[in-house]
Scaffold this active site. Structure first.
Site, PDB file in Angstrom:
ATOM      1  N   ASP A 156       4.692  -5.224   2.408  1.00 17.28           N
ATOM      2  CA  ASP A 156       4.375  -3.815   2.629  1.00 17.28           C
ATOM      3  C   ASP A 156       3.943  -3.193   1.304  1.00 17.28           C
ATOM      4  O   ASP A 156       4.592  -3.410   0.276  1.00 17.28           O
ATOM      5  CB  ASP A 156       5.641  -3.117   3.174  1.00 17.28           C
ATOM      6  CG  ASP A 156       5.347  -1.732   3.710  1.00 17.28           C
ATOM      7  OD1 ASP A 156       4.389  -1.579   4.486  1.00 17.28           O
ATOM      8  OD2 ASP A 156       6.074  -0.793   3.333  1.00 17.28           O
ATOM      9  N   ASN A 185      -2.701   7.361   0.146  1.00 17.89           N
ATOM     10  CA  ASN A 185      -3.751   7.965   0.968  1.00 17.89           C
ATOM     11  C   ASN A 185      -3.804   9.481   0.786  1.00 17.89           C
ATOM     12  O   ASN A 185      -4.882  10.060   0.690  1.00 17.89           O
ATOM     13  CB  ASN A 185      -3.518   7.633   2.455  1.00 17.89           C
ATOM     14  CG  ASN A 185      -4.139   6.306   2.848  1.00 17.89           C
ATOM     15  OD1 ASN A 185      -5.155   5.887   2.278  1.00 17.89           O
ATOM     16  ND2 ASN A 185      -3.543   5.634   3.822  1.00 17.89           N
ATOM     17  N   ASP A 229      -8.584   2.537   1.952  1.00 23.74           N
ATOM     18  CA  ASP A 229      -9.219   1.331   2.517  1.00 23.74           C
ATOM     19  C   ASP A 229      -9.589   0.346   1.414  1.00 23.74           C
ATOM     20  O   ASP A 229      -9.381  -0.868   1.545  1.00 23.74           O
ATOM     21  CB  ASP A 229     -10.484   1.714   3.306  1.00 23.74           C
ATOM     22  CG  ASP A 229     -10.151   2.355   4.649  1.00 23.74           C
ATOM     23  OD1 ASP A 229      -8.955   2.360   5.024  1.00 23.74           O
ATOM     24  OD2 ASP A 229     -11.077   2.844   5.321  1.00 23.74           O
ATOM     25  N   GLU A 273      -0.488  -0.884   6.474  1.00 22.44           N
ATOM     26  CA  GLU A 273      -0.457  -1.426   5.113  1.00 22.44           C
ATOM     27  C   GLU A 273       0.481  -2.624   5.031  1.00 22.44           C
ATOM     28  O   GLU A 273       1.018  -2.938   3.985  1.00 22.44           O
ATOM     29  CB  GLU A 273      -0.067  -0.336   4.113  1.00 22.44           C
ATOM     30  CG  GLU A 273       1.387   0.117   4.164  1.00 22.44           C
ATOM     31  CD  GLU A 273       1.668   1.239   5.166  1.00 22.44           C
ATOM     32  OE1 GLU A 273       0.911   1.374   6.162  1.00 22.44           O
ATOM     33  OE2 GLU A 273       2.659   1.961   4.953  1.00 22.44           O
TER      34      GLU A 273
END
Ligand SMILES: [Mg+2]
Length: 313
Positions: free
Chosen positions: A183, A191, A200, A227
């Site tokens: 993770d 983000n 991304d 993620e």
């Protein structure tokens, strides 16, 4: 790994690998002459040789004689269709006289087409080229259906299939199967801070780095979702999986991707990793491994993230 930007994508007209199987040297020579300019032609002079060839390397298409001493063409075709590794190879029977009974038997054995030995070179080339184009399009669609569009890694569906297959293989072999669940730390903050396009790009960079950490062909790295990433490592005991996870943690840290909103000290992107290893049994289930890796990942996060926790099931 096939990506949309892979040269494979534009390879519709690249030379294909044709296997010509016939017990008569004259027929082999004729077919070789017809196809050698456009394709790479391999030859086998018996059904047994043809199967041995396919066991070692996979041709794109097989031109198969029906009447041969030993294993005849139908028997060879049936065997190829029963083997999951070779069942997708198109088989074309090359026969001296095509009658409808023969055609029925051949199609039932799994052939895609028949070509008469008397057909002109142009007809043979045209039919073979059409079949090769279809085969390549099918291969491409199949590989795209297994890929995650953003990262180019294996997708969740491919991972599920692989883990199930490796669990069943592990039951037979009795060797340990390892799973690493990964993770990206504080990715929501990433983000929020840098925007989704940057998010991304971060996922792509992390994916590429994780993929680069694996060289053994049975290993698989997949995007598990959001993620999260997951690695399947067949025949790997706990110590090996732990070492691999530690090296992945180091490799992602070494990318030095800035992450000023991470609560891990250092201001760069880091990952937490949960490892689980089990010897597959018929009593257990591959889901046990996912639950175990999830538990390890939870412990790694609770201990401050950017680290590895392991569990032997
Ligand atoms: Mg023959």
């Amino acid at each position: 790994m096939t990506r949309v930007d892979d040269p494979m994508f534009g390879a519709q007209h690249a030379r294909a690998r044709l296997l010509v199987v016939d017990d008569q040297p004259l027929n082999i020579r004729l077919l070789h002459q017809v196809f050698q300019a456009d394709h790479q032609v391999f030859v086998a002079t018996s059904g047994e040789d043809a199967l041995a060839f396919c066991g070692a390397q996979l041709p794109d298409l097989i031109l198969l004689d029906v009447v041969m001493p030993g294993l005849d063409g139908y028997a060879v075709c049936r065997r190829l269709k029963l083997d999951p590794r070779t069942c997708e190879i198109p088989v074309v029977f090359v026969t001296s006289q095509v009658d409808s009974t023969e055609e029925e038997v051949g199609l039932a054995a799994g052939a895609v087409d028949f070509i008469a030995k008397s057909a002109s070179a142009n007809v043979m080339r045209a039919r073979v080229n059409t079949l090769i184009t279809l085969k390549r399009q099918t291969d491409l669609l199949r590989s795209l259906a297994q890929l995650d569009g953003l990262t180019g890694l294996a997708n969740r569906r491919h991972f599920d299939t692989k883990l199930d297959a490796e669990w069943r293989r592990g039951i037979r072999s009795g060797s340990p199967l390892a799973l690493i669940l990964i993770d990206i730390d504080y990715f929501k903050n990433f983000n929020d801070c840098y925007g989704h396009p940057a998010g991304d790009a971060c996922l792509q960079q992390v994916a590429k780095c994780l993929q680069g950490g694996f060289t053994r062909s049975p290993d698989l790295v997949a995007r598990y979702g959001g993620e999260e990433f997951v690695c399947v490592l067949p025949d790997t005991p706990l110590a090996g999986a732990d070492a691999k996870a530690q090296s992945l943690e180091t490799a992602i840290r070494a990318l030095g991707i800035p992450h000023e909103k991470s609560e891990v000290p250092g201001g760069i992107v880091t990952i937490s990793l949960g490892v689980a290893v089990a010897i597959p049994t018929t009593r257990g289930n591959h889901a046990d491994l996912i639950v175990g890796a999830d538990r390890s990942l939870y412990l790694a996060k609770n201990a401050g993230r950017a680290q590895v926790k392991t569990l032997q099931i």
